[in-house]
Write a protein that holds these residues in place. Structure first.
Motif, PDB file in Angstrom:
ATOM      1  N   ASP A 179       0.825  -1.208   0.000  1.00 53.72           N
ATOM      2  CA  ASP A 179       0.000   0.000   0.000  1.00 53.72           C
ATOM      3  C   ASP A 179       0.861   1.261   0.000  1.00 53.72           C
ATOM      4  O   ASP A 179       0.535   2.243  -0.684  1.00 53.72           O
ATOM      5  CB  ASP A 179      -0.942   0.003   1.204  1.00 53.72           C
ATOM      6  N   SER A 180       1.963   1.250   0.746  1.00 55.18           N
ATOM      7  CA  SER A 180       2.861   2.415   0.790  1.00 55.18           C
ATOM      8  C   SER A 180       3.514   2.658  -0.563  1.00 55.18           C
ATOM      9  O   SER A 180       3.622   3.802  -1.016  1.00 55.18           O
ATOM     10  CB  SER A 180       3.943   2.217   1.858  1.00 55.18           C
ATOM     11  N   HIS A 211       1.761   9.405  -6.073  1.00 56.38           N
ATOM     12  CA  HIS A 211       2.151  10.783  -5.733  1.00 56.38           C
ATOM     13  C   HIS A 211       3.541  11.157  -6.248  1.00 56.38           C
ATOM     14  O   HIS A 211       4.084  12.210  -5.877  1.00 56.38           O
ATOM     15  CB  HIS A 211       2.051  10.988  -4.216  1.00 56.38           C
ATOM     16  N   TRP A 257       0.860   4.139  -2.914  1.00 57.79           N
ATOM     17  CA  TRP A 257       0.606   5.539  -2.591  1.00 57.79           C
ATOM     18  C   TRP A 257       1.763   6.414  -3.079  1.00 57.79           C
ATOM     19  O   TRP A 257       1.539   7.475  -3.662  1.00 57.79           O
ATOM     20  CB  TRP A 257       0.422   5.691  -1.075  1.00 57.79           C
TER      21      TRP A 257
END
Length: 181
Positions: free
Chosen positions: A103-104, A111, A107
């Motif tokens: 998930d990190s 970005h 993300w």
């Protein structure tokens, strides 16, 4: 804080393996449970089964440490406290940690944040992994115990020298020690 004495002497024949396991974070009580208190206290060499049990504990811990290191690195890249994230993750299951990492990374990618490590950015000089170092030390201890000969290459025999090797050098050294020609 008083440190609990280890359940083996400093001159135990398997001290290199025991030290590597404890340094990686394996609890001495887990080692004693895996091999039995008598094997530790007697000062005798481990049987192959005992050596394998301690090696499995070590490799499991090294794998978990590598995953926790990756999580801490991602936390730092994303502006979080890496040590706090690592400490919190210690209580999670492996599956939960892997999900957090995935998930990190997702993300960060969305970005535009580069989360590659310096080793990933400069792949020519990646240091030997903790797992490679532990495996080389285990192979060297096995050779010393059994009196086996050398492989096709010579290399360092101490932890510091092995840790200074690159991933590729360590891989070749392992092949040599395992006699995979």
């Amino acid at each position: 804080m008083t440190q609990t004495p280890l359940p083996w002497d400093d001159d135990h024949p398997e001290i290199a393996l025991l030290t590597a396991a404890v340094a990686a974070g394996v609890r001495p009580s887990a080692i004693a449970k895996a091999v039995g208190a008598r094997s530790l206290a007697s000062g005798r060499r481990f049987s192959n089964g005992d050596t394998n049990r301690v090696t499995i504990l070590l490799e499991d811990r090294l794998t978990r440490n590598e995953v926790l290191d990756e999580l801490a690195h991602l936390a730092a890249c994303l502006g979080h406290d890496p040590e706090a994230k690592r400490a919190a993750a210690e209580r999670l299951t492996d599956e939960q940690i892997v999900r957090m990492i995935r998930d990190s990374r997702t993300w960060a990618r969305r970005h535009g944040i580069d989360v590659r490590t310096e080793d990933e950015k400069n792949p020519g000089r990646r240091p030997a992994t903790p797992r490679q170092v532990a495996h080389i030390l285990q192979l060297l201890a096995h050779r010393a115990r059994n009196g086996d000969g050398a492989g096709f290459m010579t290399g360092p025999t101490g932890r510091a020298g092995i840790e200074a090797m690159t991933v590729d050098e360590a891989s070749t050294y392992i092949d040599s020690l395992e006699e995979n020609y």
